[in-house]
Design a protein around this motif. Structure first.
Motif, PDB file in Angstrom:
ATOM      1  N   GLN A   5       0.935  -1.229  -0.101  1.00 54.08           N
ATOM      2  CA  GLN A   5       0.027   0.119  -0.001  1.00 54.08           C
ATOM      3  C   GLN A   5       0.918   1.075   0.092  1.00 54.08           C
ATOM      4  OE1 GLN A   5      -3.448   0.010  -0.189  1.00 54.08           O
ATOM      5  NE2 GLN A   5      -3.028   2.229  -0.673  1.00 54.08           N
ATOM      6  N   GLU A   6       0.773   1.859  -1.166  1.00 59.72           N
ATOM      7  CA  GLU A   6       1.599   3.181  -1.183  1.00 59.72           C
ATOM      8  C   GLU A   6       0.808   4.456  -0.792  1.00 59.72           C
ATOM      9  OE1 GLU A   6       3.505   1.793  -5.505  1.00 59.72           O
ATOM     10  OE2 GLU A   6       3.538   3.605  -5.127  1.00 59.72           O
ATOM     11  N   SER A   7       1.720   5.377  -0.419  1.00 55.50           N
ATOM     12  CA  SER A   7       0.898   6.687  -0.173  1.00 55.50           C
ATOM     13  C   SER A   7       2.083   7.892  -0.375  1.00 55.50           C
ATOM     14  CB  SER A   7       0.425   6.801   1.117  1.00 55.50           C
ATOM     15  OG  SER A   7       1.430   6.872   2.375  1.00 55.50           O
ATOM     16  N   GLY A  16      11.384  21.138  -4.206  1.00 59.65           N
ATOM     17  CA  GLY A  16      10.583  20.966  -3.093  1.00 59.65           C
ATOM     18  C   GLY A  16      10.942  19.455  -2.891  1.00 59.65           C
ATOM     19  N   SER A  17      10.050  19.028  -1.913  1.00 64.52           N
ATOM     20  CA  SER A  17      10.325  17.649  -1.466  1.00 64.52           C
ATOM     21  C   SER A  17       8.973  16.903  -1.402  1.00 64.52           C
ATOM     22  CB  SER A  17      11.270  17.598   0.169  1.00 64.52           C
ATOM     23  OG  SER A  17      12.294  18.290   0.029  1.00 64.52           O
ATOM     24  N   LEU A  18       9.041  15.468  -1.312  1.00 55.28           N
ATOM     25  CA  LEU A  18       8.043  14.697  -1.193  1.00 55.28           C
ATOM     26  C   LEU A  18       8.459  13.184  -0.262  1.00 55.28           C
ATOM     27  CD1 LEU A  18       5.798  14.638  -4.338  1.00 55.28           C
ATOM     28  CD2 LEU A  18       5.130  15.562  -2.054  1.00 55.28           C
ATOM     29  N   ARG A  19       7.702  12.743   0.386  1.00 49.35           N
ATOM     30  CA  ARG A  19       8.206  11.318   0.968  1.00 49.35           C
ATOM     31  C   ARG A  19       7.056  10.334   0.638  1.00 49.35           C
ATOM     32  NH1 ARG A  19       9.291   9.145   7.180  1.00 49.35           N
ATOM     33  NH2 ARG A  19       6.950   8.879   7.281  1.00 49.35           N
ATOM     34  N   LEU A  20       7.379   9.359  -0.026  1.00 45.54           N
ATOM     35  CA  LEU A  20       6.653   8.100  -0.541  1.00 45.54           C
ATOM     36  C   LEU A  20       6.750   7.279   0.688  1.00 45.54           C
ATOM     37  CD1 LEU A  20       7.225   7.628  -4.066  1.00 45.54           C
ATOM     38  CD2 LEU A  20       5.585   9.362  -3.206  1.00 45.54           C
ATOM     39  N   SER A  21       5.537   6.501   1.014  1.00 48.50           N
ATOM     40  CA  SER A  21       5.622   5.344   2.019  1.00 48.50           C
ATOM     41  C   SER A  21       4.912   4.234   1.170  1.00 48.50           C
ATOM     42  CB  SER A  21       4.776   5.659   3.087  1.00 48.50           C
ATOM     43  OG  SER A  21       5.401   6.752   3.909  1.00 48.50           O
ATOM     44  N   CYS A  22       5.626   2.991   1.714  1.00 44.16           N
ATOM     45  CA  CYS A  22       4.835   1.657   1.451  1.00 44.16           C
ATOM     46  C   CYS A  22       4.869   0.709   2.316  1.00 44.16           C
ATOM     47  CB  CYS A  22       5.888   1.357   0.052  1.00 44.16           C
ATOM     48  SG  CYS A  22       4.987  -0.315  -0.568  1.00 44.16           S
ATOM     49  N   THR A  23       3.736   0.258   2.628  1.00 41.18           N
ATOM     50  CA  THR A  23       3.346  -0.642   4.046  1.00 41.18           C
ATOM     51  C   THR A  23       3.096  -1.979   3.220  1.00 41.18           C
ATOM     52  OG1 THR A  23       2.451   1.098   4.981  1.00 41.18           O
ATOM     53  CG2 THR A  23       2.010  -1.335   5.866  1.00 41.18           C
ATOM     54  N   THR A  90       8.752  13.915 -12.562  1.00 44.51           N
ATOM     55  CA  THR A  90       7.481  13.720 -12.722  1.00 44.51           C
ATOM     56  C   THR A  90       7.094  12.265 -13.471  1.00 44.51           C
ATOM     57  OG1 THR A  90       6.893  15.987 -13.062  1.00 44.51           O
ATOM     58  CG2 THR A  90       5.367  14.486 -14.173  1.00 44.51           C
ATOM     59  N   GLY A  91       6.204  11.247 -12.794  1.00 46.20           N
ATOM     60  CA  GLY A  91       5.945   9.966 -13.108  1.00 46.20           C
ATOM     61  C   GLY A  91       5.369   9.628 -11.872  1.00 46.20           C
ATOM     62  N   VAL A  92       4.952   8.056 -12.454  1.00 43.85           N
ATOM     63  CA  VAL A  92       4.371   7.280 -11.434  1.00 43.85           C
ATOM     64  C   VAL A  92       5.356   6.474 -10.681  1.00 43.85           C
ATOM     65  CG1 VAL A  92       2.577   5.372 -11.098  1.00 43.85           C
ATOM     66  CG2 VAL A  92       2.287   7.322 -12.902  1.00 43.85           C
ATOM     67  N   TYR A  93       5.334   6.504  -9.609  1.00 43.67           N
ATOM     68  CA  TYR A  93       6.326   5.718  -8.489  1.00 43.67           C
ATOM     69  C   TYR A  93       5.900   4.495  -8.016  1.00 43.67           C
ATOM     70  CZ  TYR A  93       9.516   9.604  -9.175  1.00 43.67           C
ATOM     71  OH  TYR A  93      10.398  10.472  -9.525  1.00 43.67           O
ATOM     72  N   PHE A 106      12.205  -8.437  -7.693  1.00 44.32           N
ATOM     73  CA  PHE A 106      11.019  -7.804  -7.245  1.00 44.32           C
ATOM     74  C   PHE A 106       9.848  -8.017  -8.184  1.00 44.32           C
ATOM     75  CE2 PHE A 106      13.331  -5.742  -4.035  1.00 44.32           C
ATOM     76  CZ  PHE A 106      14.624  -5.374  -4.528  1.00 44.32           C
ATOM     77  N   SER A 107       8.790  -8.819  -7.684  1.00 45.59           N
ATOM     78  CA  SER A 107       7.861  -9.148  -8.405  1.00 45.59           C
ATOM     79  C   SER A 107       6.599  -8.946  -7.950  1.00 45.59           C
ATOM     80  CB  SER A 107       8.074 -10.675  -8.961  1.00 45.59           C
ATOM     81  OG  SER A 107       8.145 -11.318  -7.843  1.00 45.59           O
ATOM     82  N   SER A 108       6.421  -8.059  -6.849  1.00 44.70           N
ATOM     83  CA  SER A 108       5.272  -7.651  -6.270  1.00 44.70           C
ATOM     84  C   SER A 108       5.179  -6.245  -6.290  1.00 44.70           C
ATOM     85  CB  SER A 108       5.039  -8.309  -4.755  1.00 44.70           C
ATOM     86  OG  SER A 108       4.723  -9.696  -4.771  1.00 44.70           O
ATOM     87  N   TRP A 109       4.028  -5.548  -6.733  1.00 44.39           N
ATOM     88  CA  TRP A 109       4.194  -4.261  -6.761  1.00 44.39           C
ATOM     89  C   TRP A 109       2.784  -3.493  -6.117  1.00 44.39           C
ATOM     90  CZ3 TRP A 109       7.809  -2.273  -9.822  1.00 44.39           C
ATOM     91  CH2 TRP A 109       8.804  -3.117 -10.668  1.00 44.39           C
ATOM     92  N   GLY A 110       3.183  -2.286  -5.635  1.00 42.20           N
ATOM     93  CA  GLY A 110       2.248  -1.406  -5.306  1.00 42.20           C
ATOM     94  C   GLY A 110       1.382  -0.976  -6.588  1.00 42.20           C
ATOM     95  N   GLN A 111       0.319  -0.162  -6.144  1.00 41.00           N
ATOM     96  CA  GLN A 111      -0.489   0.439  -7.107  1.00 41.00           C
ATOM     97  C   GLN A 111       0.112   1.676  -7.774  1.00 41.00           C
ATOM     98  OE1 GLN A 111      -0.810   0.944  -3.857  1.00 41.00           O
ATOM     99  NE2 GLN A 111      -1.865   3.138  -3.628  1.00 41.00           N
ATOM    100  N   GLY A 112       0.918   2.060  -7.359  1.00 40.73           N
ATOM    101  CA  GLY A 112       1.546   3.280  -8.059  1.00 40.73           C
ATOM    102  C   GLY A 112       0.933   4.620  -7.476  1.00 40.73           C
ATOM    103  N   THR A 113       1.830   5.553  -7.380  1.00 41.63           N
ATOM    104  CA  THR A 113       1.420   6.944  -6.893  1.00 41.63           C
ATOM    105  C   THR A 113       1.954   7.883  -7.706  1.00 41.63           C
ATOM    106  OG1 THR A 113       1.205   8.401  -5.124  1.00 41.63           O
ATOM    107  CG2 THR A 113       3.377   7.184  -5.109  1.00 41.63           C
TER     108      THR A 113
END
Length: 119
Positions: A5-7, A16-23, A90-93, A106-113
């Motif tokens: 689960q990404e956010s 600027g800055s952003l922080r992505l999380s993945c649980t 800029t893109g989908v992470y 790496f073969s399991s993926w989050g939904q992308g953010t």
């Protein structure tokens, strides 16, 4: 079954800055490497950063020195701190993990953010 689960994506100005999380669930988190990938517009999905179970990190050349990958084994969560963002970031992470314990790919993926950096 592994679930990710990404956010944390969004719109930010250049510099600027952003922080992505993945649980992560369904995997023994502390025993596995983790990764962030991104897909820029019109491009293939590329590796951004990886972190091993002993916290060794590897970065793509275009983000080295600006992005930091980290993990919190107590929270089954890993992060991507992105500083000095550029419009070309800029893109989908996507966050990614192995599908089973001990797997090296790496073969399991989050939904992308979506991350959008304005100039």
């Amino acid at each position: 079954q592994v679930q990710l689960q990404e956010s944390g994506g969004g719109l930010v100005q250049a510099g600027g800055s952003l922080r992505l999380s993945c649980t992560v669930s369904g995997l023994t988190f502390s025993r596995n490497p983790m990764a962030w990938y991104r897909q820029l517009p019109g491009k293939q999905r590329d590796l951004v950063a990886t972190i091993t179970r002993v916290n060794t990190t590897i970065y793509g050349e275009s983000v080295r020195g600006r992005f930091t990958i980290s993990r919190d084994n107590d929270k089954n969560t890993f992060y991507l701190q992105m500083n000095s963002l550029k419009p070309e970031d800029t893109g989908v992470y996507y966050c990614a993990t192995p599908e089973t314990d001990g797997q090296l790919s790496f073969s399991s993926w989050g939904q992308g953010t979506q991350v959008t950096v304005s100039s």
